[in-house]
Design an enzyme around this catalytic site. Sequence first.
Site, short mmCIF file in Angstrom:
data_model
loop_
_atom_site.label_atom_id
_atom_site.label_comp_id
_atom_site.label_asym_id
_atom_site.label_seq_id
_atom_site.Cartn_x
_atom_site.Cartn_y
_atom_site.Cartn_z
CG HIS A 1 -1.82 1.19 1.31
ND1 HIS A 1 -2.32 1.65 2.50
CD2 HIS A 1 -2.26 2.06 0.37
CE1 HIS A 1 -3.05 2.74 2.29
NE2 HIS A 1 -3.02 3.02 1.01
CB ILE B 1 -7.79 8.63 1.20
CG1 ILE B 1 -8.10 8.59 2.71
CG2 ILE B 1 -8.10 7.30 0.55
CD1 ILE B 1 -8.01 9.93 3.39
CG ASN C 1 -6.94 3.29 1.03
OD1 ASN C 1 -6.08 3.50 1.88
ND2 ASN C 1 -8.09 3.96 1.00
CG HIS D 1 -4.50 3.92 -3.52
ND1 HIS D 1 -5.65 4.62 -3.22
CD2 HIS D 1 -3.70 4.01 -2.43
CE1 HIS D 1 -5.55 5.12 -2.00
NE2 HIS D 1 -4.38 4.78 -1.49
CG HIS E 1 0.30 6.25 -0.48
ND1 HIS E 1 -0.40 7.38 -0.15
CD2 HIS E 1 -0.57 5.22 -0.35
CE1 HIS E 1 -1.64 7.07 0.18
NE2 HIS E 1 -1.78 5.76 0.08
#
Length: 906
Positions: free
Chosen positions: A566, A906, A761, A757, A571
């Site tokens: 993740h 997020i 997530n 993602h 990110h």
Amino acid sequence: MEKSPFLASNICKTINQNQNLLGLNPVFVPIDKSRSGEFTKRIRRRNQVVVAAISEDLAKFVKAEKAVTFKVRAVLTVRNKNQEDFKEAIVKKFDAFADQIGRNVVLELYSTDIDPKTRAPKKSNESVLKDWSQKSNLKSEKVNYTSDILVDSDFGIPGAITITNKHQKEFFLESITIERFACGPVYFPCNSWVQSTKDHPNPRIFFSNQPYLPDETPAGVKVLREKELKDLRGDGKGVRKLSDRVYDYDVYNDLGNPDRGNDFIRPSLGGVKIPYPRRCRTGRLPSDTDILAESRVEKPFPLYVPRDEQFEEMKQNAFSTGRLKAVLHNLLPSMVASISKKHDFKGFSQIESLYSEGVHLKLGLQDDLLKKLRLPNLVTRIHESSQGGGLLKYDTPKILSKDKFSWLRDDEFARQALAGVNPVNIEKLQAFPPVSRLDPEIYGRQESALQEEHISGYLNGLTVQQAMEENKLFIIDYHDIYIPFLDRINALDGRKAYATRTVFYLNPSGTLMPIAIELSLPQALPGSQSKRVVTPPVDATSNWIWQLAKAHVCSNDAGVHQLSNHWLRTHAAMEPFILSAHRQLSAMHPIYKLLDPHMRYTLEINALARQNLINADGVIEQCFTPGRYCMEISAAAYKHWRFDLEGLPADLIRRGMAVPDPSQRHGLKLLIEDYPYASDGLLIWEAIQNWVRTYVTRYYPDSSDVCNDRELQAWYAESINVGHADLRDENWWPTLANGDDLTSILTTIIWLSSAQHAALNFGQYPYGGYIPNRPPLMRRLLPDENDPEYTSFLDDPQKYFLSALPSMLQSTKYMAVVDTLSTHSPDEEYLGERQQTYTWSGDAEMVEAFYGFSAEIQRIEKEIERRNIDTGLKNRCGAGVLPYELLAPSSPPGVTCRGVPNSVSI
């Protein structure tokens, strides 16, 4: 003129205002013959329409070199803040007054043409917004302001506009529309904050929505294109102000806080010693005690990200509400824990009471605490946004919604490896016993304890070799990523971990079953074994041992999911590509326009993570087993990260979950057909790939077009050489030499930013919000018969199990955080959507192609819905089985366990 090759078939109609203003008919302005060859190429490629700003009789003045001026109108759409504090309201009033006496907003329009006399870009006279003060009290979300701009009759086509804000306060400019040109409106997508000249004295530059490759940039805006990019790059010096728009790189040297003491020192990530991607530079001064560590900015003070990357107001409100939830859900349970002095859950019913009854405070402290918080308005908002309506209640996680005992079942434990929140680690078993790749000179011989007798009884009469050849055996192997850290992790207070391997057997029905779990330690601790194999239970005692072993697997899985799959792979690894795009690709560049929605908010959420989540003693360290070594584990995973294998098909093949097969729709065949993440993901991957290929082919019909695009090549080169500098010399980086290369690179970036993602997530709270299903940390190893506490385990195995899970305080804190991270904001943009749908590009063909992409995304959503009611697909449909919706593209706001936003937001 009718025979001119420059004329397109769909000639723009004259706007009524222009006819009323001049009372004449429009014609086309003759093109400068010296540029006709270049212009013809551009027109044919874009299907642009060459138009005049003037009428037929006025054209006589052009021929006679007697230019006249006329008015066009600019309409600026400005977005108001919904909530203003007292200071902002006062400044707004002052700006409205100052606007009337000349401290106003000034516009200047630039043509795509060069003035043949001065050889400088043609530009209009300066003009001002004329109705700012009159509309200053409007409370609507958006306000349109107008300005009349004088241009010469030979002005040509508008290509850019500059804005000078002489007010005290910044404003958010959504778009500009220039009216009364003969071609119709000219659109300028902005979506940017325009700062006051007191903070940034230079005018802001905005370009029309017409895309141009660098070599095709019209002469009139070429200098502006280069200037804007230079401004965005900055000079790499100084401390960045929150109002700046400068994109630059730095290492992760701001996670620790050495000024607070040795417990808060963390290594710098990025560089030869610990390779890692680069993050956005802030330029903050070094800490007092370590010149190589950047000083910290602690909440509630914001970290720098370029101004346009910061959350918009709706997103801020949603995120701040979630953060407040986290504080309340953390503060109040901590009071309970400190009063009761008992940190463990007393039973499973107490965990479930968090959703039904909430957290109860003893001794009548609840009212006093709420008074001390002094947050009545925000508390009210939380009441309104919580489904249960109770301030201290947690929403029931989805894992409990259909069958609250499903987490105990082995088939559900295995199903989540294919359709849970982390479906990207399972792989085909290639060798048995499994083989470690760790250096034996550093870590010793790491031979697996798994033997054929452990699993042969679960293979329906097959030998292990036969089962492997028939693609019946799969594994989730966390041995090598945890072993190097286990001694340090197990030395931490209240943290105990193994390095786990879990072997699965594929049933004829298409479902998996766990048949063995290997638990490894680097060396035997007193009273414990170095390696231990646990198999499915045969009695009550072995059942509890099996449940503890599965809990340790889930804890390993939670750590790898959060730190590697993740955070790192979606990110951190995407941030360099975003920084480089802003630094090297002009807003006019077609590839920038393609990537724009997939970069939204990523820099901001990553900065917030550095401040609150992945920092020393932050939420991640507090809530996950590796503790202070979390980010070092993330950095260890980066050594094995490969961009060329991050696309879905390549990743499936790398893990042995698929084999190449040109006869299949996606060019590969899944070894487990009912693999919801993969089968749904391939639909989305294909849709993204087809859209990107259409787009790339439009602008790069030849390989030479790709090679000669200096902005494009600079973007990709800088992403690798600076953003991923520690891996720059790896030979696996894809080349960028033709349209296929570019399509592959862009498809991978868009896939990672959106669907990948989302899959990793938005299931965090639905699956992890019930701690026993997915404990983020463990506090006890499995009991051994020689363990002094083995008797207490036999007497009360449930108590021992719960004492191995996170404490009540750790659990409620973790639940609050993943609840926030699993929440969709009301202003979320989902795959197939984008701001200013009609005007994001001036290329009508690509706007139309995007509608085709949107329609395909909608078809995929219907197909996912169909699959989720197909009883033959047992990994997503059945009694108590959750449907797989994490790749269903759309979603309402909130925690929904579905929805694919365009970007890592997020």
